[in-house]
Design an enzyme around this catalytic site. Sequence first.
Site, short mmCIF file in Angstrom:
data_model
loop_
_atom_site.label_atom_id
_atom_site.label_comp_id
_atom_site.label_asym_id
_atom_site.label_seq_id
_atom_site.Cartn_x
_atom_site.Cartn_y
_atom_site.Cartn_z
N CYS A 76 0.87 -1.18 0.00
CA CYS A 76 0.00 0.00 0.00
C CYS A 76 0.90 1.22 0.00
O CYS A 76 2.13 1.09 0.04
CB CYS A 76 -1.00 0.00 1.15
SG CYS A 76 -0.31 0.15 2.79
N CYS A 87 -2.39 1.34 -4.05
CA CYS A 87 -1.21 2.05 -4.55
C CYS A 87 -1.33 2.35 -6.04
O CYS A 87 -0.51 3.09 -6.59
CB CYS A 87 0.09 1.29 -4.25
SG CYS A 87 0.25 -0.31 -5.00
N CYS A 144 2.58 1.19 -8.23
CA CYS A 144 3.14 -0.14 -8.01
C CYS A 144 3.65 -0.70 -9.33
O CYS A 144 2.86 -0.89 -10.26
CB CYS A 144 2.07 -1.06 -7.41
SG CYS A 144 2.70 -2.68 -6.96
#
Length: 143
Positions: free
Chosen positions: A11, A85, A89
């Site tokens: 996250c 995220c 990511c």
Amino acid sequence: MTDNPSVLFVCVHNAGRSQMAQGFLNHLAGDAIEVRSAGTAPAESLNPTAIEAMAELGIDITAQQPKLLTPDTLQTTTVVITMGCGDACPYYPAIDYRDWQLADPAGQTLAAVRLIRNEIHTHVTTLITELLPELTPGQHPIN
């Protein structure tokens, strides 16, 4: 690395959702699954309300620390679970990515964080059943 499956919870701040998920998976699966967590912009410390919510269930996550997500961490993982995220990511082919849509516990009341915690618990128990299919439900250390 072992032959066991590995899970990486990601996250943004690696201070709440991913830390609670790591705590649950460590507690419930023990050494059967390698578990890590990281963030794309890690916080300085864990969310104290997330710590309190997990402590209510007897799971101590105070020794965990927010960590920066690195490409090496991603590339050595069986399953990557993202939690808000988004495009921050990085994506690597051949890695199993999953996104768990969970509210961010940052700034939330303890009652709200308990709901998020319980939702994470449900996701984690399902993940354990999937990654360790050789075990029958009665064999899982899930309470």
